[in-house]
Design a protein around this motif. Structure first.
Motif: not given
Lengths: 274, 157
Positions: A38, A42, A45-46, A213, A217-218, A223-224, B116-119, B121-123, B125-126
């Motif tokens: 994770x 995570x 993503x940046x 996920x 989610x996005x 963005x992803x 924080x990460x892009x989402x 909610x994702x942050x 959840x993960x």
């Protein structure tokens, strides 16, 4: 900085002397590795438009010279790979013994660029994702149930080419074998490979799950989208080529010998595919 | 239940005096060279002049020494001090000088803390998701709201 109540995962595992290779119980170990996956996703993503380390100027963050090579930032992956190869060779010439430097396998870094090109991964422009090149159980703080509570020593974090982002945390025992190598002589090595293979597979699935996920989610897929191939890249030929280069940093002749064979195997494989 | 954190810090007990590798001497000399009183003053100023003291125990790695700062209001910090460089196996492999490397580390910590990460909610959840084997999650791809989650802290240093 704030104190986080935890211990480095690798140290806690050594202290507890639990089941060999596991972080805690079977379920704790699985959760620990899932959390690692994770974190890896995570971070990825940046993104940034150049390769290098993070610098701060007031409230803004930019990419600047990379900590390991001292050079950069780089506009594309080829520039970075060239700097990394030079750095590793310079380091080896300064620190490695003659059995390493005078061995034919010292050529491994010199073979990197051509082989990476052959595998289709030498030159790439951004975006470049964040990765911790020193990611592993030696840099993760855990509580007494092996839940990750902190990440330390973040100077290894950089915006990097995708092959570096999609690496197994090989400093945590998740190390792929060299391409084409089949161990038949060393029973200890054979046992290690037998145990590691399903762990590699499971970790790759964990990364795939985390990526899935993220995509689900996005709402803004742009963005992803850049991480969609992250899991498959982990077992790609370009991933293997990079692993050979980073393994060179250990300055061990038998490791370099093995990777020289691995590089030759990949080269023949790619040429046969043409 | 395993004991974690500052309770198991060993000071320089990891190293053997006279072992010939220089590690014990490096750690001891470095510890003795630090002006701990000045450090306490600086820490107090950085935390709204709340008084503080240092933990008895500290922890040593190959590159850093860490020690707890305990404030009168219960806040706990750690101070991390870079040990003098060594050659050979314990040499740092970064080319960037120590000051710039520290700047990078502080910048990275600040970036990860405040971006924080892009989402969002994702942050969340993960940080709390439980691993579901591939065979199951493929079927549940359209049912993200039903994914099992379990609690777990997410705090990066």
């Amino acid at each position: 900085m704030s104190y986080i109540h935890g211990t480095v995962a690798r140290k806690l595992r050594t202290t507890e002397q639990g089941r060999a290779g596991l972080f805690g119980t079977v379920s704790q170990d699985r959760r620990f590795r899932q959390q690692m996956a994770n974190i890896q996703v995570q971070l990825a993503l940046h993104t940034f438009d150049r390769i290098g380390s993070i610098y701060q100027d007031g409230d803004s963050f930019t990419i600047g010279p990379e900590v390991e090579t001292g050079l950069g930032p780089f506009d594309n992956s080829a520039q970075y790979w060239k700097a990394l190869v030079r750095h590793l060779l310079k380091e080896a010439e300064a620190e490695a013994g003659p059995e390493v430097c005078e061995s034919p396998s010292f050529k491994v870094p010199y073979m990197f660029a051509d082989l990476m090109q052959l595998c289709g991964g030498y030159v790439a422009s951004g975006p470049f994702s964040l990765v911790n090149r020193d990611f592993g159980a030696h840099n993760l703080l855990v509580n007494d149930e092996y839940e990750i509570v902190g990440l330390i020593d973040v100077d290894g974090v950089l915006a990097a080419p995708k092959e570096m982002v999609a690496r197994f945390p090989d400093l945590t025992g998740l190390q792929r074998e060299t391409p084409g190598h089949v161990e038949t002589e060393n029973p200890w090595a054979m046992e290690r490979i037998r145990k590691t293979a399903p762990q590699l597979d499971e970790y790759q699935n964990m990364v795939d799950y985390a990526v899935t996920q993220a995509l689900a989610e996005e709402s803004n897929w742009r963005k992803v989208w850049h991480i969609r191939d992250m899991a498959s890249l982990m077992t790609s030929d370009t991933g293997s080529v990079l692993q050979g280069l980073t393994s060179f940093a250990f300055h061990q002749k038998f490791v370099n010998d093995r990777w020289m064979d691995g590089y030759e195997y990949l080269r023949r494989k790619k040429q046969n595919q043409k | 239940m395993a004991i974690v954190g500052a309770e198991v810090w060993l000071n320089n007990s990891n190293y053997e005096q006279g072992a010939g590798d220089g590690l014990y001497e490096r750690a001891t000399n470095f510890f003795d060279a630090i002006n701990w009183d000045t450090l306490i003053t600086l820490a107090s100023k950085a935390h709204a002049d709340v008084s503080c003291h240092l933990s008895e125990k500290y922890s040593l790695g190959n590159f850093n020494l860490v020690r707890q700062i305990i404030f009168a209001d219960g806040t706990l910090w750690i101070v991390r001090l870079r040990l003098p460089g060594l050659d050979g196996v314990f040499a740092a492999h970064e080319t960037l000088d120590t000051t710039r490397a520290m700047q990078v580390e502080v910048a990275t910590l600040n970036y990860l803390r405040y971006f924080p990460s892009v989402s969002a909610r994702l942050s969340r959840l993960m940080s709390r998701s439980e691993y579901i084997p591939r065979s199951r999650y493929r079927r549940s791809l359209d049912m993200t709201s039903t994914l099992v989650i379990s609690s777990g802290p997410r705090t990066f240093s």
